[in-house]
Design a protein around this motif. Structure first.
Motif, PDB file in Angstrom:
ATOM      1  N   GLU A   1       0.843  -1.200   0.000  1.00 54.22           N
ATOM      2  CA  GLU A   1       0.000   0.000   0.000  1.00 54.22           C
ATOM      3  C   GLU A   1       0.882   1.254   0.000  1.00 54.22           C
TER       4      GLU A   1
ATOM      5  N   ALA B   1       2.860   1.678  -3.306  1.00 49.37           N
ATOM      6  CA  ALA B   1       1.924   2.130  -4.341  1.00 49.37           C
ATOM      7  C   ALA B   1       1.600   3.607  -4.143  1.00 49.37           C
TER       8      ALA B   1
ATOM      9  N   THR C   1      -4.377  -0.423  -6.604  1.00 48.67           N
ATOM     10  CA  THR C   1      -3.422  -0.985  -5.648  1.00 48.67           C
ATOM     11  C   THR C   1      -3.960  -2.282  -5.061  1.00 48.67           C
TER      12      THR C   1
END
Lengths: 264, 516
Positions: free
Chosen positions: A110, A113, A123
C-alpha cells in the motif's frame, strides 16, 4: 510533470539509454564513462566482479546518486533533468531487501503504491494478484520482521512491480532464494519483459544471465568491457562452445585480452 | 485518509513506524507507561493545586526579579535544548548511515525535498513524547491553577524540538563536509554526548569556581537579594527571548516562532541539498575502510589471548560504546576538579571519592561485560570451537575488566598519593565492584548481537541490571564507610552485596553438553 500512462508502449523504443556515465568517490573512479542501451521488451544482464561499478551505475540511473557526467534517458525522458518523471517509470530492487520490519506485507505494498501515486482500487487489485502469485497471500497481515529472507525478497519484488514499471532494475535478484522462489521470480521478470518493459539486472550467477538475458554487458573497473548476445560474446572471445563462465573469467582476468576483443 | 504521496501521508507513515518501533513491545510495557503517566498527572495535580495559585502569573517582564526568573527558566531551556540537540544529532547521523528505506523513498517520483523535510520533522516529533510525558502534566496544571498563558510553554517546547533538529542537521552536514563520512559518525556521537553533558558540566564548573571565591556557601536573605541586585538581569534582554516565549509573552512567542520557522526550512535545505551525495559517500565507506593492524601475528598466544584480542579490537571500534564511556567520565570531571584543588573550602575529603569510584567502575564494567559476553556476534562459532566455554568466559571477563582497571588507575593513583588509606579502600572497592558487576553480567547473560545493542541502547535483563546496581551500592557503601573509619558498620552493606551476589549466581551451562 509528464505522467505517461499509455499501456502498450512501443517495444522498439529505447527503454534505457546511458551515455558516458561517470562517478568518482574520493578520487577513485567507480564508474568510468559507461554507456549502453536497453530496449523495451529486452532483458539486459550486467555482469562483473565485485566492486566493478554495477550497483553504482544502477543507483545513478535510479536517481539515488548524482552522476559526475553523462546522460540517462528513460523511455525518452532525460532522467537527469527531470528525475521525478523518470522515476515514475522505474523500479529499483536493491540486493538487500528494503523492507519495513514493522509493516505488514499488505501495508508495505500500500505504501509503495502510494509513493508512486497508484490509486487505491488499482493498488488493492494488483497487490492481491502479486501476493497470491508470490505465495504471500496467507502472510499478507504478518509483519515483515517475521519473514524469512526469501519471503522478504518476494515482498520487495511485489513492491517493485506494484506500479507496473517500464524499467525494472534488479540488483542480484536471486540471492538467497530457494529453487521454487527463484523460478517464480524469473517467470515474473520474463512476464514483464514480454509486456514490453526494459529489464536490467546484475547478477553473479552466470547461468542466470546465460539463460535469461537477451544481451549481456560485462563491466570491470567502472568500464564496459564488452557487450552483446551470448553467442556474440563467445564468438568475440574466440571461445566457441564455451560457457559464459569461461568467457567471463577470461575477460575479467585478462584486461589486455579484453581490450583486444573489444577493439575487434 | 490523506492523499498518497502528500506530506500528511508521509508523516502518517513516519509516525506509524515510530509507534511500532522497538522489539514487538508487549502490551504490558504500554500499560506501565500509561499508569506512570496517570500517577504523574495525579501527583502533579496535588502539587500544583496547592502551589499553583501562589505562582505569579506570567509574563515576567518587570524588573530584575523577573529577569532572574527568566534566567532560571533559560537554564532549564538550555538544558532541554541541549539534550534535544544531542538526540537529534544521533538521529540525523542515523538517517545518513542507515538509510535503507530512504533508498526506496528517494527512488520514487516524490520530490526529495518533501521526503527529507518530512523525515526531519519526524526527528523533531520523535524527541517530543519524553518531554510531553515529563513536563506536560505540570504545565497543564500550571495553566489551570496559575494562568492559561503557561500553555505557550507547550508551543515553545514543540518548536524547540524543531529548532534543535534544524541545528543538528546543519551540524551533521557541516561535519560531513569538513571531515568526511568516516569521522563524522564518531565525532557526531562525541558531539552529542558533549551537547548533552555540556550544560551540566558548565554548571558544575561554575559551582566549583564560585565556591572558591565565596568561602561560606550558605547565603543569607540579604546576600541573596544583593546578588539578584548585582546580576540585574533585564527581563527584556534579547537572550531571554526563549524564556519570555516559554512564559507566555505573546510578542516573544511570535518572534520565536518566526525564527524557528526560518531555521527549520534552512536546516532541511542545507541537509537535503547535499544529502544524495553525502549518503552515497557513506555507503561507499564500508568497502573502502581498511584497518591495518601491524599486530596481526597469526597464531600467537593460543585461544585465550586470541579471544581477548578480538574483544579488545571490537571494543575499540565501537564508537557508540566509546562515547558512552566518555560521557560517564565527563560526569566524573567535576569531582576531579574538587580532588585536584588543594585545601578546598567545600567539605569534600578524599574519602568521598572512595564510594564514587567503586560505583563508576561497576557501571563501566557492566556495559563492557555486556558487550563482550552477551553481545557476541558469533556465539555459534565460538561454541563450535574446540575450547571450553569456561576459558572463553574468562577471556571475555579479562577483556571487559582490563580497560576499566586501566581507566581507574589514574584517579586511584591520585587518591593514593593524597591519602593512602582512602586510596587503598578505593582500590579494594574498584576491584570488588567491577569484578562483581562483570560476574553478574556473565551469569545473567542475555544473548543478542552487537547490532542490537547499538539499536536498543539498553543492556541485559532487568534482574541483572538491578542486581548490578544493588551490589555496586553495597560495595561502594562498604568501602566508603571503611574509608571514613567505620569498618564494622561497613560489614552490613558488604554482606548485603555478598548475599545478592550469591542469589544471582548461576553456573554457566557447559556449551559442549548443551550441544551434545
Amino acid at each position: 510533470m509528464p505522467r505517461r500512462k499509455e499501456k502498450g508502449f512501443d517495444t522498439m523504443t529505447s527503454g534505457l539509454k546511458v551515455t558516458g556515465l561517470a562517478k568518482s568517490f574520493g578520487g577513485k573512479r567507480a564508474v568510468d564513462g559507461i554507456g549502453f542501451e536497453v530496449q523495451g521488451g529486452e532483458l539486459y544482464a550486467l555482469l562483473g566482479p565485485n566492486g566493478a561499478g554495477k550497483t553504482t551505475t544502477l543507483r545513478m540511473v535510479a536517481g539515488l546518486l548524482n552522476a559526475d557526467a553523462g546522460d540517462v534517458s528513460v523511455f525518452g525522458i532525460d532522467a537527469r533533468r527531470d528525475p521525478s518523471a523518470a522515476k515514475q517509470h522505474i523500479a529499483w530492487l536493491p540486493d538487500e531487501p528494503l523492507l519495513y520490519d514493522k509493516l505488514t506485507a499488505w501495508e508495505y505494498l500500500e505504501f509503495v503504491a502510494g509513493l508512486w501515486g497508484v490509486d487505491t482500487a488499482t493498488t488493492a487489485k494488483r497487490a492481491e494478484e502479486l501476493l497470491r502469485l508470490l505465495g504471500l497471500w496467507e502472510n499478507r497481515n504478518d509483519r515483515c520482521e517475521t519473514f524469512s529472507r526469501g519471503m522478504k525478497q518476494k515482498a520487495v519484488l511485489a513492491g517493485a512491480l506494484i506500479h507496473e514499471p517500464k524499467l525494472l532494475m534488479l540488483d542480484e535478484p536471486l540471492t538467497g532464494l530457494d529453487a521454487a522462489a527463484s523460478r517464480l521470480v524469473k517467470d515474473l521478470i520474463r512476464e514483464r519483459v514480454a509486456k514490453g518493459a526494459a529489464v536490467i539486472l546484475t547478477t553473479h550467477i552466470l547461468e542466470v544471465a546465460e539463460r535469461m538475458a537477451d544481451r549481456i554487458g560485462i563491466i570491470k573497473d567502472g568500464k564496459l568491457l564488452i557487450e552483446g548476445r551470448l553467442d556474440e560474446l563467445q564468438a568475440r572471445a574466440g571461445a566457441q562452445g564455451q560457457s559464459l563462465e569461461d568467457v567471463f573469467l577470461s575477460l575479467v582476468s585478462q584486461p589486455q585480452a579484453a581490450a583486444e576483443v573489444a577493439a575487434q | 485518509m490523506s492523499k498518497p504521496g502528500s506530506v500528511r501521508w508521509l508523516m502518517a507513515h513516519e509516525l506509524r513506524l515510530f509507534w511500532r518501533r522497538g522489539k514487538t513491545r508487549p502490551k504490558s510495557g504500554l500499560l506501565l507507561v500509561g499508569l506512570m503517566l496517570a500517577l504523574w498527572l495525579l501527583f502533579s495535580f496535588f502539587i500544583f493545586q496547592r502551589i499553583g495559585p501562589g505562582i505569579p502569573p506570567p509574563p515576567f517582564l518587570d524588573g530584575p526579579g523577573d529577569g532572574l526568573v527568566l534566567a532560571a527558566v533559560g537554564v532549564v531551556i538550555a538544558f532541554m535544548g541541549s539534550v534535544m540537540l544531542s538526540s537529534s544529532i544521533l538521529a540525523a547521523v542515523d538517517v545518513i548511515y542507515t538509510r535503507n528505506d530512504l533508498d526506496l523513498l528517494l527512488s520514487s517520483p516524490l520530490s526529495p525535498w518533501r521526503i527529507l523535510g518530512v523525515r526531519s520533522a519526524a526527528i523533531a516529533i520523535g524527541a517530543l513524547p519524553l518531554y510531553a510525558g515529563l513536563l506536560g502534566p505540570p504545565l497543564l496544571w500550571l495553566a489551570i491553577f496559575s494562568s492559561p498563558l503557561w500553555l505557550s510553554s507547550i508551543i515553545f517546547l514543540i518548536s524547540l524540538a524543531f529548532a534543535a533538529t534544524a541545528l543538528a542537521l546543519i551540524i551533521v552536514t557541516g561535519l560531513f563536509r569538513l571531515i568526511g563520512p568516516k569521522n563524522t559518525r564518531i565525532l557526531a556521537q562525541i558531539f552529542s554526548a558533549l551537547a548533552g553533558a555540556g550544560v551540566f558540566l558548565a554548571f558544575q564548573y561554575y559551582n566549583i569556581t564560585s565556591g572558591r571565591r565565596g568561602g561560606d556557601d550558605t547565603m543569607t536573605q540579604q546576600q541573596l537579594a544583593a546578588l539578584v541586585e548585582s546580576l540585574n538581569f533585564d527581563p527584556n534582554a534579547w537572550w531571554l527571548l526563549p524564556s519570555r516565549a516559554f512564559t507566555g509573552d505573546i510578542v516573544s512567542v511570535l518572534i520565536w516562532l518566526v525564527l524557528v520557522g526560518c531555521l527549520f526550512p534552512l536546516g532541511v535545505f542545507v541537509f537535503s541539498r547535499r544529502f544524495v551525495s553525502d549518503a552515497a559517500a557513506a555507503s561507499g565507506m564500508g568497502q573502502r575502510k581498511r584497518v591495518t593492524d601491524s599486530r596481526i601475528v597469526g597464531l600467537r598466544g593460543g585461544a585465550m589471548s586470541s579471544v581477548i584480542r578480538k574483544e579488545f579490537r571490537l571494543l575499540k571500534r565501537d564508537p557508540l560504546l566509546l562515547s558512552q564511556i566518555g560521557m560517564q567520565l565527563l560526569y566524573l570531571l567535576p569531582l576531579g576538579f574538587i580532588l585536584m584543588r588543594p585545601g578546598g573550602s567545600i567539605p569534600i575529603t578524599p574519602q568521598a571519592f572512595v564510594g564514587v569510584l567503586a560505583l563508576l567502575s561497576s557501571t563501566l564494567a557492566a556495559s563492557l561485560v555486556w558487550i563482550t559476553v552477551s553481545a557476541e556476534d558469533a556465539p555459534d562459532l565460538i561454541a563450535s570451537a574446540p575450547v571450553s566455554s569456561a576459558m572463553v568466559d574468562r577471556a571475555k571477563l579479562i577483556a571487559a575488566l582490563a580497560p576499566v582497571l586501566a581507566l581507574m588507575a589514574i584517579p586511584l593513583g591520585a587518591l593514593l598519593l593524597r591519602d593512602l588509606a582512602a586510596g587503598l579502600w578505593a582500590t579494594a572497592g574498584v576491584l570488588a565492584a567491577s569484578t562483581a558487576s562483570a560476574l553478574i553480567g556473565l551469569w545473567r547473560r542475555v544473548p543478542g548481537s552487537r547490532r542490537e545493542f547499538v539499536r536498543r541502547r539498553a543492556k541485559g535483563s532487568v534482574i541483572a541490571s538491578l542486581g548490578q546496581a544493588f551490589v555496586a551500592f553495597g560495595i561502594s557503601g562498604a568501602v566508603a564507610l571503611g574509608a571514613y573509619g567505620l569498618p564494622l558498620i561497613a560489614l552490613i552493606p558488604a554482606l548485603i552485596a555478598a548475599v545478592i551476589l550469591g542469589v544471582l549466581y548461576k553456573p554457566t551451562p557447559d556449551k559442549a553438553l548443551e550441544i551434545g
